[in-house]
Write an enzyme that holds these catalytic residues in place. Structure first.
Site, short mmCIF file in Angstrom:
data_model
loop_
_atom_site.label_atom_id
_atom_site.label_comp_id
_atom_site.label_asym_id
_atom_site.label_seq_id
_atom_site.Cartn_x
_atom_site.Cartn_y
_atom_site.Cartn_z
N SER A 77 -43.59 3.65 -26.82
CA SER A 77 -45.62 3.52 -26.65
C SER A 77 -45.21 2.32 -24.54
O SER A 77 -46.42 1.91 -24.25
CB SER A 77 -46.20 2.14 -27.65
OG SER A 77 -46.63 3.36 -28.05
N GLU B 33 18.54 -5.30 5.37
CA GLU B 33 18.43 -3.83 5.82
C GLU B 33 19.18 -3.58 7.59
O GLU B 33 19.80 -2.58 7.50
CB GLU B 33 17.06 -3.29 6.23
CG GLU B 33 16.15 -3.31 4.76
CD GLU B 33 16.85 -3.32 4.12
OE1 GLU B 33 16.55 -1.63 4.62
OE2 GLU B 33 15.93 -2.61 2.58
#
Length: 811
Positions: free
Chosen positions: A463, A84
């Protein structure tokens, strides 16, 4: 004096200079302070852990992790400089030579092979985060780069760059990139790996080694050549790196403990607390309440139960079918197999060929298995919930070419045909002390079905809801010895009945709940009143919307999730306290700072249990000074209900649980109409667990799939391991209870009574309750079983009467 021909150009130039000055002045004011650039915001994934510290899951949209410059290897720095900004240490933010070289390279190659922006300019561009290509933005970059050069050292600028730059795949910063692409720390990276990473910022998508390995390698090799030319590496290192293969692989979180449903619950809780974006960026470390041992046993018990149902009801056929499978390459088959949902211990197989005697099955990775008749003919074809086809005599009548199937190993290690169960199920366990969810299994496998039935399946509880109605009866002044009427009665056009079509007459409440008599509880609800009962049941965490305003309330005609039911049963298990189910124990940020610590209200353990010497008073996962939970139920009612629910196991519909050999277990079976839901909700004073089985589309499970079989089997399987090292818990009898001898037949107090009940002192002379049912002896085979002894009383000689077969069923 300026001549007329020159006046206009000079005016234009002057206006241009003034405009440039205004632009520069405005930009100067808009530029951020350099100190602001130094703040690198950490953005880490959300990580979910068990209570034991193992990683369960990782979620996140991006990774951003800062490192100090001294922790970055020199070769890695040099790779980025070569790629870079090779003149980084020579320029002051703008590299005129570099710009000229970049322009020349473009002219020579026809494409950008090297950039013209310096590293400081890239940092500035990264700050502005805008793709617009305007003069103002470019000037801003240059000015900010120059300001950085006068304020920061070169090392500070590099550190800033390497921590902020984007590397693709949601990775920001070199440390995050090293982890994502190579699962390594920076000091573990090799030279070719460093060069590969250095090639990413220029074009994170195009140069990505995962998306385009060849192009990424070209970029890497160009950077290695640059490093050699600049003297950063020698010939030997360059040559070895240049011939290295591309080894980058997408990061996979190192999950240490699989618990998909629990992890997803924690993830949803974080999104609710922090928002859909921040939850994934703050690097949150979430410690849950999940106990690894209990979670493992929960998953195992649920899978065993669902697989057992699967075997009882037949083979539904292949989960997919591939046409022209013989023309598919191994690579295509591998891709297909890899894309199928992963299910533990049930690998995917594709049938390549099948005839009368054998089938060749491809498992992926070039591996095949041969299945003979004995390995497939146990899978009889599913006809309906009550019928299976006959056993086949040819392999190709069970599986065919192109079938996508599942295999499993039997007890002898041989591979046989199976299928992922088509039935749904859930098992959830929580601490009744503080509501901490210790295990949650919302289905056979999270990757197969992400629907969490433990928390999101609202079903009729059948139940299992009856104990709350009986608790309401105790709250109204009835006792376990009070008589209830298990007799036929019509309520308008509704004519409820018991599942066996028989009636036991007048029986004690203790017997009615143990035998789960439908008519008994409906008649009792009628005596108490629906409005009173619905109001009382809110103590267990149910809202009015959960409970119907009709007689179906007695039989569980409302709705509940397994987790909701577990929380309700915790009120019985802990002596009457209402606790809040929760799965998040602690939340820390990326730096380890504590953001949240659960301090759930807790039940009073010492008020309810006989503790061993030195045993802690509070057993929850929260802080020691957590507030006391609200006591919503008289502990004496909780004591009576626990005693009666223990009878369900010792002498009622859940006798299968007696094999656990524990005296501290209590619970209730539940089955809804046509066996659409099979439930068991049970507990001991330190753990509540609820098991449920049912079809996601609410189809019937089939005959015999009752609460006392399907769901209870899973519950017993889980509890056998969960309570392996847990001592028997002993409940303290609350103050204000007196022993009373009652008649097993009439429930009346009698000095010669065969049943010993502990009654609330204010009702010791009113054992039959405020509105007594008149005793009437039943006759015939459907007669009373009052003469059978209570769990808490001695046996006496009495004529033996046949008790009807019990099946909880909602009508």
């Amino acid at each position: 004096m300026v001549s007329a021909p020159l006046a206009l150009p000079m005016d234009v130039a002057l206006i241009g200079l003034l405009g440039a000055a205004v632009l520069l002045y405005s930009i100067q004011d808009e530029l951020p302070a350099v100190d602001a650039l130094l703040e690198v915001k950490l953005e880490e994934p959300l990580r979910i852990y068990t209570a034991d510290g193992s990683l369960m899951a990782e979620y996140g949209v991006q990774r951003r992790r800062a490192v100090d410059f001294e922790d970055i290897p020199p070769d890695l720095v040099n790779a980025f400089l070569a790629a870079e900004d090779s003149r980084f240490y020579e320029h002051r933010g703008i590299d005129v030579i570099g710009l000229a070289r970049a322009a020349y390279a473009v002219a020579q190659a026809g494409e950008a092979t090297q950039g013209g922006s310096t590293i400081p300019m890239q940092v500035a561009r990264n700050f502005f985060l805008t793709p617009e290509k305007t003069i103002k933005r470019k000037v801003s970059e240059i000015m900010l780069a120059m300001r950085m050069e006068t304020t920061l050292s070169k090392e500070q600028i590099l550190e800033l760059y390497l921590n902020k730059i984007f590397f693709g795949n949601r990775a920001y910063g070199i440390s995050a990139a090293a982890e994502f692409y190579y699962s390594k720390t920076l000091d573990e990276l090799s030279l070719p790996e460093m060069a590969m990473l250095a090639g990413l910022p220029k074009a994170p998508s195009a140069n990505n080694p995962l998306a385009d390995p060849e192009r990424a390698r070209e970029r890497r090799d160009w950077i290695l050549d640059r490093m050699l030319a600049l003297g950063y590496v020698d010939e030997v290192d360059h040559s070895m790196a240049w011939v290295s293969p591309v080894t980058a692989e997408a990061y996979v979180a190192p999950v240490e403990f699989e618990a998909g449903y629990a992890a997803e619950m924690a993830r949803q809780a974080m999104v609710e607390r922090f928002g859909a974006e921040e939850a994934y960026r703050l690097g949150l470390k979430v410690t849950t309440t999940i106990d690894e041992k209990l979670q493992t046993e929960s998953d195992r018990a649920l899978r065993r139960g669902l697989m057992a149902y699967n075997r009882r009801h037949g083979y539904h056929g292949p989960e997919d079918q591939l046409e022209n499978v013989g023309d598919m390459s191994d690579e295509s088959l591998d891709a297909y197999v890899a894309a199928r949902p992963a299910v533990p211990d049930l690998p995917v197989g594709v049938v390549l060929e099948a005839d009368a005697n054998k089938a060749e099955v491809y498992l992926g990775g070039g591996e095949t298995r041969e299945l003979r008749l004995w390995q497939v003919n146990h899978m009889r074809k599913y006809v309906n919930e009550n019928a299976k086809g006959r056993r086949q005599s040819r392999v190709d009548r069970v599986i065919a070419t192109g079938d996508v199937i599942r295999l499993r190993q039997n007890n002898k290690g041989s591979w046989i045909l199976t299928q992922v169960p088509t039935v749904g199920g859930a098992l959830v366990a929580l601490s009744p002390t503080d509501g901490a969810i210790r295990a949650v299994s919302g289905g056979y496998e999270f990757d197969w079905s992400k629907f969490n039935r433990a928390t999101d399946a609202r079903r009729q509880p059948g139940s299992t809801f009856k104990p709350f109605v009986y608790a309401a009866a105790l709250g109204k002044g009835y006792t376990p010895a009070s008589l209830v009427s298990d007799t036929k009665k019509s309520f308008g056009s509704w004519k409820p009945k018991n599942a066996d079509g028989k009636y036991m007459g007048t029986i004690r409440m203790r017997v009615a709940i143990a035998k789960s008599r439908n008519l008994a509880i409906i008649n009792q609800l009628d005596r108490m009143g629906i409005d009173y009962t619905r109001d009382f049941l809110q103590r267990f965490g149910y809202s009015m919307e959960d409970m119907p305003r009709n007689y179906g309330l007695a039989l569980g005609g409302g709705s509940s999730t397994p987790l909701q039911l577990a929380a309700a049963y915790a009120v019985f298990a802990n002596g009457g306290y209402q606790v809040e189910p929760h799965i998040v124990q602690r939340i820390e940020d990326a730096n380890g700072n504590l953001l949240f610590a659960a301090e759930p209200p807790q039940a009073c353990v010492s008020c309810w249990l006989e503790l061993e010497a030195g045993e802690a008073e509070v057993h929850g996962l929260g802080e020691a000074d957590s507030p006391l939970a609200q006591q919503v139920l008289d502990p004496r009612i909780a004591y009576n209900m626990t005693s009666m629910l223990q009878d369900v196991i010792t002498d009622g519909t859940a006798r299968r649980a007696r094999r656990l050999g524990r005296s501290d277990l209590a619970g209730k079976t539940g089955t809804t109409n046509e066996s659409r839901d099979s439930w068991f909700a049970g507990y001991m004073p330190r753990l509540v667990a609820v098991a449920w089985m049912g079809m996601d589309d609410n189809r019937p499970l089939g005959s015999g799939e009752w609460g006392g079989t399907a769901a209870l089997g899973m519950w017993v399987d889980f509890m056998a391991d969960a309570l392996e090292d847990e001592p028997i818990a002993k409940i303290k009898r609350p103050e204000g209870m007196v022993p009373v001898r009652v008649s097993a037949a009439t429930g009346r107090a009698s000095s010669g009574g065969s049943v010993l009940e502990y009654i609330r002192s204010e009702y010791q002379l009113m054992t039959l309750g405020p509105n007594p049912v008149k005793y009437a002896a039943a006759s015939g085979r459907s007669g009373s079983s009052n003469a059978r002894r209570s769990r808490s009383g001695p046996r006496r000689s009495a004529p033996r009467r046949s008790a009807p077969r019990v099946m909880d069923e909602l009508f």
